[in-house]
Design an enzyme around this catalytic site. Structure first.
Site, mmCIF file in Angstrom:
data_model
loop_
_atom_site.group_PDB
_atom_site.id
_atom_site.type_symbol
_atom_site.label_atom_id
_atom_site.label_comp_id
_atom_site.label_asym_id
_atom_site.label_seq_id
_atom_site.Cartn_x
_atom_site.Cartn_y
_atom_site.Cartn_z
ATOM 1 C CG ASP A 187 -58.112 -62.695 -11.654
ATOM 2 O OD1 ASP A 187 -58.853 -63.194 -10.787
ATOM 3 O OD2 ASP A 187 -58.104 -63.066 -12.846
ATOM 4 C CE1 TYR A 216 -41.291 -35.538 -11.044
ATOM 5 C CE2 TYR A 216 -42.338 -34.961 -13.129
ATOM 6 C CZ TYR A 216 -42.140 -35.851 -12.090
ATOM 7 O OH TYR A 216 -42.800 -37.062 -12.090
ATOM 8 C CB THR A 234 -53.890 -38.334 -7.692
ATOM 9 O OG1 THR A 234 -52.630 -37.636 -7.754
ATOM 10 C CG2 THR A 234 -54.428 -38.518 -9.104
#
Length: 254
Positions: free
Chosen positions: A60, A149, A187
């Site tokens: 789902d 960062y 990624t």
């Protein structure tokens, strides 16, 4: 190795790409039914259909903005029985203290830091009822504290503390909470950040692969390497692992 996850139900956030997508795939390979969440409905359904076709498990989807409580509660209300929560949605931008203004910092933490905390709180009872597991995908900046960062390093350190503290409570309720601190992972987000850095340093974004030379083994981790750890830590095979953060960055002090 059979991870004994067949028939379990897992919720994966940030599941439309990268670590989240691959975590969904690996869990499906182990026989988990899935609920996948992210903002991008079209990309999410593409992932879901590919998993259904390849692995034959129920999948789902719910497109929701998990940076706001209304979006998180929409997701929570769609969850039935649950064995595994993979908190993965989040993208905190690069920048030092002066470069990250209050609004940017708050917006980034609303998704990753407060998003993880809110979903864990809202779904805790469902998970405890089935002796479930929360896997928080955090980030190695929470250990290395890079000043460039700073919002990410601080947020990740907070989530590390959250994971360990909640693990103490979870043990009393028969469930587990664990975290993973990935280093660089191949990624789309990693490539985009490397391209921006190559533009700044070399004046040519296409030189971004050169940064891999300084990484352990001359490469970033693959999403599947992180996802495989997600599945193992979520499984009964790792049933005595709790309140633990696993760093996957290629080696000590890398």
């Amino acid at each position: 190795m059979d991870l004994q996850l067949h028939g379990k139900k897992a919720l994966v956030t940030g599941a439309s790409q990268g670590i989240g997508r691959e975590s969904a795939v690996v869990l499906a390979e182990e026989g988990c039914g899935l609920l996948l969440a992210s903002r991008n409905a079209a990309r999410l359904e593409e992932v879901a259909e590919a998993i259904r076709t390849e692995h034959g498990v129920p999948v789902d989807t719910l497109a929701a903005d998990l940076s706001v409580e209304t979006g998180r509660q929409r997701l929570v209300s769609s969850v039935g029985e649950l064995d595994v929560l993979v908190n993965n949605a989040g993208a905190i931008p690069q920048g030092n203290l002066q470069e990250i203004d209050n609004e940017t910092w708050q917006r980034a933490w609303d998704l990753k830091v407060f998003g993880y905390i809110s979903l864990a709180r809202s779904l805790y009872a469902k998970l405890a009822a089935r002796r479930g597991v929360i896997v928080n995908i955090i980030g190695a900046a929470g250990e290395g504290f890079p000043s460039g960062y700073i919002a990410g390093a601080t947020g990740n350190a907070a989530l590390m503390a959250f994971t360990r503290a909640l693990g103490k409570e979870a043990a009393r309720d028969g469930m587990r909470v664990v975290g993973i601190n990935p280093g660089p992972v191949a990624t789309p987000r990693h490539e985009n950040r490397a391209r921006a850095q190559a533009e700044r340093e070399f004046g040519d974004p296409d030189r971004w692969p050169e940064f891999a030379a300084g990484l352990p083994y001359g490469r970033a981790a693959t999403p599947r390497e992180i996802a495989s750890a997600v599945a193992f830590l979520a499984s009964p095979r790792s049933g005595y692992t709790n309140g633990t953060i696993v760093t996957i960055n290629g080696g000590p002090d890398c």
